[in-house]
Each structure stands twice: as structure tokens, then as C-alpha cells.
Motif scaffolding. Structure first.
Motif, short mmCIF file in Angstrom:
data_model
loop_
_atom_site.label_atom_id
_atom_site.label_comp_id
_atom_site.label_asym_id
_atom_site.label_seq_id
_atom_site.Cartn_x
_atom_site.Cartn_y
_atom_site.Cartn_z
N ALA B 176 29.30 44.21 46.27
CA ALA B 176 28.10 44.99 46.54
C ALA B 176 26.90 44.35 45.86
CB ALA B 176 28.28 46.42 46.03
N SER B 197 33.75 49.39 42.21
CA SER B 197 32.56 50.25 42.27
C SER B 197 32.77 51.55 41.52
CB SER B 197 32.18 50.52 43.73
OG SER B 197 33.26 51.11 44.42
N ARG B 198 34.00 52.10 41.58
CA ARG B 198 34.20 53.38 40.88
C ARG B 198 34.24 53.17 39.36
NH1 ARG B 198 37.18 55.01 45.54
NH2 ARG B 198 39.23 54.54 44.69
N GLU B 201 30.76 52.88 38.18
CA GLU B 201 30.14 54.20 38.09
C GLU B 201 30.51 54.88 36.77
OE1 GLU B 201 30.88 57.49 41.18
OE2 GLU B 201 30.19 55.72 42.32
N GLN B 206 24.96 49.88 36.81
CA GLN B 206 24.40 50.02 38.15
C GLN B 206 23.90 48.70 38.71
OE1 GLN B 206 22.00 53.31 37.06
NE2 GLN B 206 23.85 54.55 37.33
N VAL B 226 29.81 43.71 41.14
CA VAL B 226 30.50 44.95 41.45
C VAL B 226 31.04 44.85 42.89
CG1 VAL B 226 30.28 47.45 41.76
CG2 VAL B 226 29.06 46.30 39.89
N ASP B 228 32.54 46.73 46.09
CA ASP B 228 32.56 48.10 46.59
C ASP B 228 33.64 48.36 47.63
OD1 ASP B 228 31.51 46.75 48.69
OD2 ASP B 228 29.76 48.04 48.96
N LEU B 237 39.37 49.27 42.94
CA LEU B 237 38.00 49.79 42.83
C LEU B 237 37.81 50.56 41.51
CD1 LEU B 237 37.25 51.02 46.46
CD2 LEU B 237 36.43 48.95 45.31
#
Lengths: 240, 433
Positions: B176, B197-198, B201, B206, B226, B228, B237
Motif C-alpha cells: 500500500a 496493514s492490520r 494499524e 500510517q 505496509v 495491504d 496482514l
């Protein structure tokens, strides 16, 4: 043996009108055993515009005669000319075409299609006769008007009286403007009053120039014709 | 009509007047055309609904059963094909076999070589291969900020995986933001990491252009990117992925874990034999391969099973349907003898009569075929809906079903039509109707 002067086997004088129907020495035998001769050497001639009845008891050969006249059967021996055309040489399809366009039929049992309207019943023969499509419905309406049923166009035959049904059948027969109308015991299923109606209708049609051959065993009906041909045992016994 | 004209008696050929013009030719537009035939044939079909139903019921059931059978077979095959979707059909993984110890735990019975990706990629059918090992780090905190906040409730650390740089390509991942690590990072043992991605988070990462770090046991690792999505092994992920070399240097990774490979569709069966030999020639049994089955076996088996039984059954029903049409049409011919005689008398040829009954039978068959095909399609869709399947049905099967009904009518109408054509008007008119 000859039915009328017009039916002599001698050649007609040149220019004389062609008879609508001419049977010469027609014999129809059904193979047996025993072989049955329903018609034996019959000579009949019907002129254009004539009104002829063929009368005889049952078994005299009337029906066979009608079938031959109507091109529904072929003579075993002899010639049948319809409008001067020798029919023995015609194939089945040609005979069907001649039936469609030169003959009209009225039957004792009416033979109307019960699930079609009066108008549709009258339209039926024109389907096979090749009547121009645009003329079919006007002609059918005209024919029904002619027999006095202009107000019954959308009715089913089942809702009509016997006399009305036979008039529908007559309208159906004349809608294609045939040369000859063949009626087989047309009043056989009718009471006296309605019979008289039908006979009157036949006379009117004949006055308009239609050639009529009515086959019947009823003397009263036969007498209305211009000329009676009496059949007995397959032979023409007398003509009046 | 030319023939008629030609046969006119020679003796009277010169006579004038209407008598000499037996029949004029009929304009083509006024002849008895196919549309007329169809009109006559269909006029009475709807007039007796009860009889129509009994006539077509066999055809309807037969066609419906046939369409449903084919539809269910196609749906089932589609269902199986879905399990063999592109990702699943192209992923192969090799893991060391495990053996149960007397203590009740399981230990790895074999070991993959560190150069497993290179060895696998030499095999025909392997498009890309990578190492993937879960690094077990009990009691280790992973955070994005190097602050030890005693008041914060302890949270489970994201899992840490060590992988070779081909992982992204092998698993069909999508970055991503940022980039995946490369062979150099791996070889040098650089302290870099790629986040799912998770996991990003959860760690509060970010963007990567500010060169954030995650701290694993207090050691900072620069976040390169990252990811995604992974087409396979989506659990990554949630994970932090380090280069294998880094994990070996810092976290004491001793064995390479699993080998993951992306293979050509259909290469599964053959590669599941070859891969252990390539990776552990001395002891191929010590490795377990999980490879997709060949696409063909299962799907075709199921399809053949369904078709065999039901197609025969539907054909039998269909045959009964044909006999039904033939019967009722025959009955109709007998009933309508009078009408046939009349039609012949007013000039229908026997061919036209045969055509009429044939057309009637074909129209009835077509009607049965249409209703049957619709029923079949509805049952396939209905059952698929109830089972949560995807209904699959070739549209031509439905069209073919309807046409098959018409063909059935054509065949069934043959005998009655011939009988109708043979009816002599003379005999027919003597009857009552």
C-alpha cells in the motif's frame, strides 16, 4: 338412358354453351367380393345456371354420384367433365384446387367447426381457394348477409338453430363464388319450416346464376328443382 | 394450374366463355402459406386447457428434469471450480514433517535448506518461491514508540515472521505504501521490517516517508512499507515481516520454517512429488507438501455421477411425454375426422392436412419445452439460492430444451399426421360432426 337433351353423347354444336357438369357413361364399382356397382353407365349433363335435383332411395347410388361430382371420388369407368375440363387426368392436388375454387358443398350434417365463430367458419374455404386476402372478410360478410345471418357473425355454431347452421354452411359454400353448388341432403336434419327456408334460399341463389345440384331422397325437396334426375339401382331411371 | 389448362379437352378447346377458363393462377400472397398453416394449427390449441395440460405434462416434466440435471451438474462443477480458484490452485507449501515425541509434544522431523527458494524455482511449474517462518518471541513487546508505559494494559504483540524477499511476489501481495525489503537487506541483516496493514494499524504506523520504526524487544526496525493484501496467507496482514537474514542475526532464527511457492495451474500433483526431492534429497519423507489437487479429478467425477443417473431418467420421462403428445394428437385426429373431411372437400390437400396436425404437435411440444425449460431453470436457481451456491447454466441448454420439446412434437406428430392425411373425405363427411 340420357338425362336430358344436353346430355347426349353427340358433339355439341360449335359455340353452344359448355355444360357445367357432364358425366359420360360413368360407372363406379367397389371391389368386392362381391363387387358392387354403385353407378352403372350414367350419363348426366347439367347446364350452367341450372337447378337439378338427384333423387333416389338409399342405396340407389346418390352418394356415390355426389362424391364423383364433388371430385371426392373417381369414376371407375367413364368421363367426368367439370366446366369442360376432363377431370380424370387431374392429380390429387389439382382436384383439391378445383374443389376449392369451382365447387361449393353443403352437407346434411352441416360440418361446421364448433369452436370457431360463424365468420371464421365461412372464411375457412377461402384459405384454400386462394381468394385474395383483402377480399376474404368482405366476401364472408357479404355471403352471411346474403343468407340472412349478418347479425350472427361472432356466434359459435353451437348457439344457432339447425336452420341457421345450414345457412352458415350455405354461406360458406358460396363465399368462394363456386361454379357449382353441391348439396347432399341439405334438409335431412331440418324440420319442414326451416327446410322451406333453405329451399327458398337455394332458389334465390339459383336466380342469381349459381348452378345447383341437390341430392335428396325427399320428393318435396326434389320437386323444387328445374329438373329431377331419378336414380335407381345405380342407373338414371327417369328425368322430369 | 398450368397442367390443368393443358389438359383441357382438345375437342372443345376453341369454345369461348367462362367454361374455357377453369382456373386462373393464384397470386403467391393469396396461397395457403406457412402462416396460414400455423394459424389453423394453433387456433384450437388453447380451446381445451385441460387436454392441453395432459398433453404436455410429460414433455414439461422431461424437459424440466433434463435442464435441472444439466444445470445442477454445471452448478456443482462450478462450485468445485470455485474451490480451485486461482489462488488456491497456484499455492504450494512445503513444511517439515512433524513427529510426536514421548513427552506429548511435536517436533519437526526435517529441516528445509536456506536456499529452498532457489531450489524450488529450478523446478518446472514453479513460478516463484519464498521462505516463510514464524519467529516465536514469547514475552516480547513490539511497539512503535520506545516508551515503557507501566500503566498501559499489556496487549498481545503482533506475530513476527521471517521471510525471504520473494515473499511478496510468491503470495501475490500488494504494497500500500513504501516498499518491500530486498535481497540486500536480507544479506546484510539490516534492521528493517514490513508491516501488514492490520499490524500497522495496531502499531499506529500510517506513513513510511517519515521513516518510522517499530521496536521489537527494544531494538528499532525501520518500517519500509505496509502491505495491504496477500492473495494467500492473509494472516500475514496481522504480522510484522522481517528479512530472514535479520531474523537469524537478531532473533536467533535457526531453521527456515516453510517454503511457499506459486506454481502453474495443474502442476500441483507433480510438484508435490518433486519438491521434497529437490529440498531434501537424502530424506524426502521428512518434508510434507501441501499442493492443490489436479483441477480435473473431482469436478469431472461429480459431473459424471449426476449426469449418468438423471439424464437417463429424464430421457425416459421425455419419451413418455412424446408418447403422450402422439396419443392426444391421434385422438384429436379421430375426433376431428369430420373437420378433416370438410377441409379436404373445400380444397385442402392431404399434405396441408398432415402439415396442420404436424404443426399442432410441434407447437404443443414447443410449449411443453418452453414451460419445462423454465421450470428447470427456476429449480436450478431456486435450489442454488437456498444452498448459497452460484447457479451456473449454459443459456443454450435452456434454449436447447425448448427446441428439444419442438423436436419431440415433430416426431410424435408424424404418425397422427400421416393418419390424418390418409382420411378419405368421402368417409369423413359421412360422420356426424
Amino acid at each position: 338412358m340420357t338425362a336430358s337433351p344436353a346430355a347426349t353423347t353427340a358433339p355439341l354444336p360449335a359455340g353452344a354453351p359448355e355444360p357445367a357438369i357432364e358425366l359420360r357413361d360413368v360407372t363406379r364399382s367397389f371391389p368386392g367380393p362381391p363387387e358392387v356397382q354403385a353407378l352403372k353407365g350414367v350419363n348426366v349433363s347439367v347446364a350452367d345456371g341450372e337447378y337439378v335435383s338427384i333423387i333416389g332411395p338409399s342405396g340407389s347410388g346418390k352418394s356415390t354420384m355426389l362424391n364423383i361430382l364433388g371430385l371426392l371420388d373417381r369414376p371407375t369407368v367413364g368421363e367426368y367433365r367439370l366446366g369442360g375440363v376432363l377431370t380424370s387426368g387431374l392429380g390429387e392436388d389439382e382436384r383439391a384446387a378445383v374443389r376449392a375454387r369451382q365447387l361449393g358443398f353443403v352437407f346434411q350434417a352441416f360440418h361446421l367447426m364448433s369452436r370457431r365463430t360463424v365468420l371464421e367458419n365461412v372464411l375457412l374455404p377461402m384459405l384454400y381457394a386462394g381468394t385474395p386476402r383483402a377480399e376474404r372478410e368482405p366476401r364472408a360478410r357479404e355471403a352471411l348477409e346474403r343468407v340472412g345471418l349478418g347479425h350472427r357473425l361472432g356466434f359459435q355454431p353451437g348457439t344457432l338453430s339447425g336452420g341457421e347452421r345450414q345457412r352458415v354452411a350455405v354461406a360458406r359454400a358460396v363465399a368462394t363464388r363456386p361454379r357449382v353448388l353441391l348439396a347432399d341432403e341439405p334438409t335431412g336434419n331440418l324440420d319442414q319450416a326451416t327446410s322451406a327456408e333453405i329451399m327458398a334460399l337455394f332458389e334465390e341463389l339459383n336466380d342469381d346464376g349459381l348452378t345447383l345440384v341437390v341430392i335428396t331422397h325427399d320428393d318435396g325437396v326434389a320437386r323444387r328443382a328445374h329438373r329431377r334426375i331419378r336414380l335407381a339401382d345405380g342407373r338414371v331411371s327417369s328425368a322430369a | 394450374m398450368r397442367g390443368l389448362r393443358g389438359r383441357r379437352g382438345g375437342r372443345r378447346g376453341d369454345a369461348a366463355g367462362p367454361a374455357t377458363t377453369p382456373l386462373r393462377a393464384v397470386a403467391p400472397a393469396d396461397r395457403f402459406r406457412f402462416s396460414d398453416l400455423l394459424g389453423e394449427a394453433t387456433a384450437d390449441i388453447g380451446s381445451r386447457p385441460g387436454r392441453l395440460v395432459t398433453t404436455i405434462i410429460g414433455t414439461v416434466l422431461g424437459i424440466a428434469a433434463l435442464i435441472a440435471t444439466i444445470g445442477f451438474a454445471q452448478t456443482a462443477a462450478g462450485q468445485i471450480a470455485q474451490q480451485f480458484d486461482a489462488t488456491a490452485a497456484t499455492q504450494l507449501s512445503v513444511t517439515p514433517a512433524t513427529a510426536d515425541t514421548t513427552g506429548g509434544t511435536t517436533v519437526a522431523a526435517g529441516v528445509l535448506p536456506w536456499d529452498a527458494p532457489a531450489r524450488l524455482e529450478r523446478l518446472a511449474g514453479v513460478e516463484s518461491a519464498a521462505l516463510l517462518a514464524e519467529v516465536s518471541l514469547p514475552e516480547v513487546t513490539i511497539t512503535a514508540v520506545p516508551v515503557n508505559d507501566p500503566s498501559q494494559a499489556p496487549v498481545a504483540a503482533p506475530p513476527v515472521y521471517a521471510a525471504s524477499e520473494e515473499l511478496l511476489d510468491t503470495l501475490g501481495g500488494h504494497v500500500a505504501t513504501g516498499r518491500f525489503f530486498d535481497r540486500g537487506h536480507d544479506a546484510r541483516g539490516d534492521r528493517v521490517a514490513v508491516l501488514g496493514s492490520r499490524a500497522a494499524e495496531r502499531l499506529g504506523v500510517q506513513r513510511v516517508d517519515t521513516q518510522p520504526s517499530v521496536f521489537i524487544d527494544g531494538i528499532p526496525y525501520t518500517v519500509l512499507g505496509v502491505v495491504d493484501s496477500y492473495a494467500a496467507r492473509a494472516e500475514l496482514l496481522n504480522a510484522v515481516v522481517l528479512p530472514t537474514g535479520t531474523a537469524r542475526a537478531d532473533l536467533g532464527l535457526t531453521t527456515p520454517g516453510d517454503a511457499q511457492a506459486r506454481i502453474a495451474i495443474g502442476a500441483g500433483p507433480q510438484l508435490s512429488e518433486q519438491a521434497p526431492l529437490a529440498l531434501a534429497p537424502d530424506d524426502p519423507e521428512s518434508l510434507e507438501v501441501s499442493a492443490p489437487r489436479g483441477r480435473s479429478d473431482l469436478g469431472e467425477d461429480v459431473q459424471a455421477d449426476v449426469n449418468g443417473v438423471f439424464v437417463i431418467l429424464s430421457l425416459v420421462v421425455l419419451l413418455a411425454g412424446g408418447v403422450g403428445i402422439a396419443n392426444v394428437t391421434m385422438l384429436s385426429v379421430v375426433e376431428r375426422t369430420g373437420e378433416i373431411g370438410l377441409r379436404r372437400a373445400v380444397g385442402a390437400t392431404s399434405r396441408q392436412i398432415a402439415g396442420q396436425f404436424m404443426a399442432e404437435s410441434v407447437v404443443v411440444g414447443l410449449l411443453g419445452g418452453l414451460i419445462g425449460a423454465s421450470l428447470g431453470v427456476f429449480s436450478v436457481v431456486g435450489l442454488s439460492l437456498a444452498r448459497g451456491w452460484t447457479p451456473v447454466l449454459d443459456p443454450w441448454v435452456a434454449v436447447g430444451g425448448a427446441l428439444l420439446g419442438a423436436v419431440l412434437g415433430l416426431v410424435a406428430g408424424g404418425l397422427p399426421a400421416r393418419r390424418a392425411a390418409r382420411i378419405e373425405p368421402v368417409d369423413a363427411l359421412r360422420g356426424g360432426t
